[in-house]
Design an enzyme around this catalytic site. Structure first.
Site, PDB file in Angstrom:
ATOM      1  N   LYS A  37       0.524  -1.224   0.063  1.00 25.66           N
ATOM      2  CA  LYS A  37      -0.066   0.077  -0.228  1.00 25.66           C
ATOM      3  C   LYS A  37       0.804   1.077   0.164  1.00 25.66           C
ATOM      4  CE  LYS A  37      -4.269   1.893   2.098  1.00 25.66           C
ATOM      5  NZ  LYS A  37      -3.958   3.761   1.659  1.00 25.66           N
ATOM      6  N   ASP A  39       1.933   5.671  -0.207  1.00 26.38           N
ATOM      7  CA  ASP A  39       1.076   6.585   0.883  1.00 26.38           C
ATOM      8  C   ASP A  39       1.703   7.647  -0.110  1.00 26.38           C
ATOM      9  OD1 ASP A  39      -0.122   8.018   2.366  1.00 26.38           O
ATOM     10  OD2 ASP A  39       2.485   8.192   3.650  1.00 26.38           O
TER      11      ASP A  39
END
Length: 322
Positions: A37, A39
């Site tokens: 994931k 940012d």
């Protein structure tokens, strides 16, 4: 791509990004793919037959002018009509996405300023899905097939890439993410179709958080509540130079805890800030730094503030009220 009678290239359809639900890693994980994931900011990129690129934010805004270094992706795809899903990030010297650096790029509409920033603080487009290709929608195709098509496109360049995923082995992926200090993991069912604009249980995001103890040095009034009821607390961490301000924490606090803190703050109020250095928070009330709280946060910002802090509990074992 279907010929256009006007002679202009057909514009690919507008497709809203599919969204993940928060949750734990799936178990068993054999039917799942795991991605890091990133940012950054979610973005859908579309290209037309003449190589023109259009960037659309998750909110549906055109942000093409903000990231001029990504226009070259249209040429790299050899003028094919494509719609791609991904995350725009700025990478630090260690190759990790840094949201603080990205913030300097966000919202810039002036072409000259955007071009200067593209040289001094370039972005990178992490591509993780393809929803349309050469006149054909891929929304009904399973995730695994879409990733094969994306891999065949070979989108790799100085400002874009398609990071690979891991089939199964979610625990090992999670351990690697924690070790590398990344934001978290997104798990996606290999069989899942792409559902535009929908938050689907077939995509699951698990964020890494840090748990830490912080000292309460102040508070701000809860909106709409009686005077003296805190809506957020101002917290810091003890350092040799004094109590360093680390941010404001309000999310996660229950009414019972707010009531408890109201009573405490009435006893330990003080007229000046206990923090070393200036703290510019409108409407701040100060207290003696005797209360310790446990909070979670996704990371520290470059300015030394907690990012996405969430209140967990007061630590009476570490608190002094005498």
């Amino acid at each position: 791509m279907v010929p256009n009678p006007s002679g202009a290239p057909e514009r690919p359809p507008s497709i809203a990004p599919m969204l993940a639900v928060p949750g734990p890693l799936p178990v068993p994980d054999t039917g799942w793919a795991f991605e890091a994931k990133w940012d950054g900011v979610r973005c859908v990129l579309s290209t037309t037959g003449d190589g023109t690129v259009r960037l659309t934010s998750r909110a549906g805004n055109d942000v093409t002018a903000t990231y001029p270094e990504l226009r070259g992706l249209g040429r790299a795809l050899r003028g094919r009509g494509v719609v791609l899903d991904g995350e725009i990030v700025v990478l630090d010297a260690s190759g990790r996405s840094d949201f603080g650096l990205l913030q300097s790029r966000m919202g810039v509409a002036d072409a000259r300023r955007a071009a200067l920033l593209a040289r001094s603080c370039p972005v990178h487009f992490m591509i993780f899905d393809v929803m349309f290709l050469d006149g054909r929608t891929l929304l009904a195709a399973p995730y695994a097939e879409r990733r094969e098509i994306l891999s065949a496109l070979g989108p790799a360049g100085a400002h874009w890439s398609a990071p690979s995923y891991v089939h199964g082995n979610g625990t090992q992926v999670w351990q690697a993410v924690v070790r590398e200090g990344l934001e978290g993991v997104v798990a996606k069912r290999l069989s899942s179709r792409y559902t535009p604009g929908a938050r689907s249980a077939h995509w699951r995001k698990t964020k890494r958080v840090e748990t830490l103890d912080v000292v309460i040095g102040g508070w701000t009034q809860r909106r709409g509540a009686p005077a003296g009821v805190p809506g957020a607390v101002l917290v810091g961490v003890a350092e040799p130079a004094g109590l360093r301000y680390a941010g404001s924490v309000g999310s996660g606090m229950s009414e019972r805890e707010q009531s408890e803190l109201t009573a405490y703050f009435a006893v330990i109020a003080r007229p000046t800030s206990p923090f070393a250095g200036q703290v510019d928070v409108a409407g701040a009330h100060w207290v003696e730094p005797r209360l310790v709280a446990e909070v979670t946060a996704s990371e520290w910002t470059r300015a030394g503030r907690l990012r996405h802090p969430v209140w967990q509990r007061l630590r009476p074992d570490l608190t002094r009220l005498d």
